[in-house]
Design a protein around this motif. Structure first.
Motif, PDB file in Angstrom:
ATOM      1  N   GLU A  42     -21.532  11.084   4.617  1.00  0.00           N
ATOM      2  CA  GLU A  42     -21.552  12.498   4.244  1.00  0.00           C
ATOM      3  C   GLU A  42     -20.138  13.015   3.999  1.00  0.00           C
ATOM      4  O   GLU A  42     -19.907  13.802   3.075  1.00  0.00           O
ATOM      5  N   VAL A  48     -23.985  17.350   2.804  1.00  0.00           N
ATOM      6  CA  VAL A  48     -24.875  17.051   3.918  1.00  0.00           C
ATOM      7  C   VAL A  48     -26.104  16.351   3.347  1.00  0.00           C
ATOM      8  O   VAL A  48     -26.765  16.874   2.443  1.00  0.00           O
ATOM      9  N   VAL A  50     -28.747  14.889   5.405  1.00  0.00           N
ATOM     10  CA  VAL A  50     -29.957  15.059   6.195  1.00  0.00           C
ATOM     11  C   VAL A  50     -29.828  16.250   7.128  1.00  0.00           C
ATOM     12  O   VAL A  50     -28.731  16.562   7.607  1.00  0.00           O
ATOM     13  N   GLU A  51     -30.945  16.914   7.339  1.00  0.00           N
ATOM     14  CA  GLU A  51     -31.015  17.940   8.371  1.00  0.00           C
ATOM     15  C   GLU A  51     -31.502  17.279   9.647  1.00  0.00           C
ATOM     16  O   GLU A  51     -32.537  16.600   9.655  1.00  0.00           O
ATOM     17  N   ARG A  58     -34.783  15.540   7.981  1.00  0.00           N
ATOM     18  CA  ARG A  58     -35.326  15.956   6.695  1.00  0.00           C
ATOM     19  C   ARG A  58     -34.201  15.824   5.678  1.00  0.00           C
ATOM     20  O   ARG A  58     -33.074  16.270   5.917  1.00  0.00           O
ATOM     21  N   THR A  60     -31.901  16.634   2.594  1.00  0.00           N
ATOM     22  CA  THR A  60     -31.517  17.799   1.813  1.00  0.00           C
ATOM     23  C   THR A  60     -31.724  17.490   0.332  1.00  0.00           C
ATOM     24  O   THR A  60     -32.060  16.363  -0.050  1.00  0.00           O
ATOM     25  N   ARG A  61     -31.501  18.498  -0.518  1.00  0.00           N
ATOM     26  CA  ARG A  61     -31.623  18.251  -1.952  1.00  0.00           C
ATOM     27  C   ARG A  61     -30.622  17.195  -2.394  1.00  0.00           C
ATOM     28  O   ARG A  61     -30.949  16.295  -3.170  1.00  0.00           O
ATOM     29  N   GLY A  63     -29.430  14.934  -0.473  1.00  0.00           N
ATOM     30  CA  GLY A  63     -29.862  13.680   0.132  1.00  0.00           C
ATOM     31  C   GLY A  63     -30.902  12.965  -0.704  1.00  0.00           C
ATOM     32  O   GLY A  63     -30.880  11.731  -0.839  1.00  0.00           O
ATOM     33  N   ARG A  64     -31.827  13.748  -1.303  1.00  0.00           N
ATOM     34  CA  ARG A  64     -32.843  13.124  -2.150  1.00  0.00           C
ATOM     35  C   ARG A  64     -32.211  12.501  -3.391  1.00  0.00           C
ATOM     36  O   ARG A  64     -32.614  11.422  -3.845  1.00  0.00           O
TER      37      ARG A  64
END
Length: 308
Positions: A42, A48, A50-51, A58, A60-61, A63-64
């Motif tokens: 990161e 960032v 992942v949350e 979860r 993040t956008r 992350g996807r």
């Protein structure tokens, strides 16, 4: 700094398992070690990924987006590793091109032998006419091609496979009628208006025309797209055709009305070979040719039992 492959693997594992603990088990590291690598990733990317939730994570956008690209990168690296293994021998991924008048007959036995040798071998088969396969070979879309010699073009290494003789096929009545009207049983004595061959573009049609001493395609009925179609037509009395020996076992089983007759010696034949680009460390080519040769020899033995 740039992300490492290890960090990308850890991140993909985290995304797929949904939790740091399970991801750590998947990649065989401790949870703190995996968590540290994700934080470093990161930091390198400046986003960032992942949350952190009480019961998992979860994406993040960002992350996807990174997950999609990470999977693509890791897939390419896996392909690179397979290609390197293939250069050292018959392992990894093999992309094999085969002409249509060979593929349905030679491939079943050949693929069985390849799988028996190495279950991890990733085999991709491309069936197409010779000209298309040679273009694929030159462009690197296939690693090797099984085709009939001679072949145009330079820079090819050739591994001879088998001599595949041609046999005359038709109904018993048509074969008897032809043999009574000829002394030599030579293919040049075949009447062009009785001969059925494959579509233009199939090298087997060109070879059949050559052995019959014919140069004008207009005098011969061309139009079938496969040997199976030809065999079915002549078995019903629609003319005569030339079949290669490797097709005899399959086509006589599929068309009970099909009769066969050998030409007088020297019998016409085609030479099948495995060809690949010359100049590389092709440690896989000779073992592959040996397997194909063995599968071909089995077909020839069965053909000579069907039509001595």
């Amino acid at each position: 700094m740039t992300p490492s492959l290890k960090q990308l693997r850890y991140f993909v594992a985290l995304a797929e398992t949904g939790g740091f603990g399970r991801a750590a088990e998947t990649v065989f590291v401790t949870q703190p070690a995996l968590s540290q690598q994700i934080r470093e990733l990161e930091t390198i990317l400046g986003v960032v990924l992942v949350e952190r939730l009480p019961r998992g994570i979860r994406l993040t956008r960002a992350g996807r987006e990174v997950l999609e690209r990470a999977r693509r990168i890791l897939s390419e690296v896996a392909d690179l590793e397979r290609a390197a293994r293939l250069s050292r021998g018959l392992t990894g991924r093999l992309r094999l091109g085969v002409i249509p008048t060979v593929a349905p007959y030679l491939l079943p036995g050949a693929l069985t032998r390849l799988r028996a040798q190495d279950l991890t071998l990733d085999i991709r088969v491309r069936e197409a006419q010779t000209e298309i396969l040679l273009d694929d070979l030159e462009a690197g879309r296939v690693d090797a091609v099984v085709a009939a010699l001679p072949l145009p073009g330079a820079g090819l290494a050739v591994e001879p496979l088998i001599e595949d003789r041609f046999v005359l096929a038709g109904t018993q009545a048509r074969l008897a009628s032809w043999s009574q009207g000829t002394e030599a049983r030579h293919p040049a004595e075949l009447a062009p208006d009785q001969l059925l061959l494959l579509d233009e573009g199939h090298c087997l049609a060109d070879q059949a025309l050559e052995v019959c001493g014919l140069r004008e395609r207009g005098r011969v009925d061309l139009g079938a797209s496969s040997l199976a179609t030809l065999a079915g037509l002549v078995a019903e009395g629609f003319g005569l055709t030339l079949l290669p020996e490797i097709a005899l076992r399959a086509e006589t089983a599929a068309a009970p009305g099909l009769s066969l007759m050998r030409f007088a010696a020297p019998e016409p034949a085609r030479e099948l070979a495995l060809v690949h680009r010359a100049g590389g460390e092709e440690g896989w080519a000779a073992p592959l040719a040996a397997l194909l040769r063995d599968a071909g020899a089995e077909l020839l033995n069965s053909a000579r039992a069907v039509c001595p």
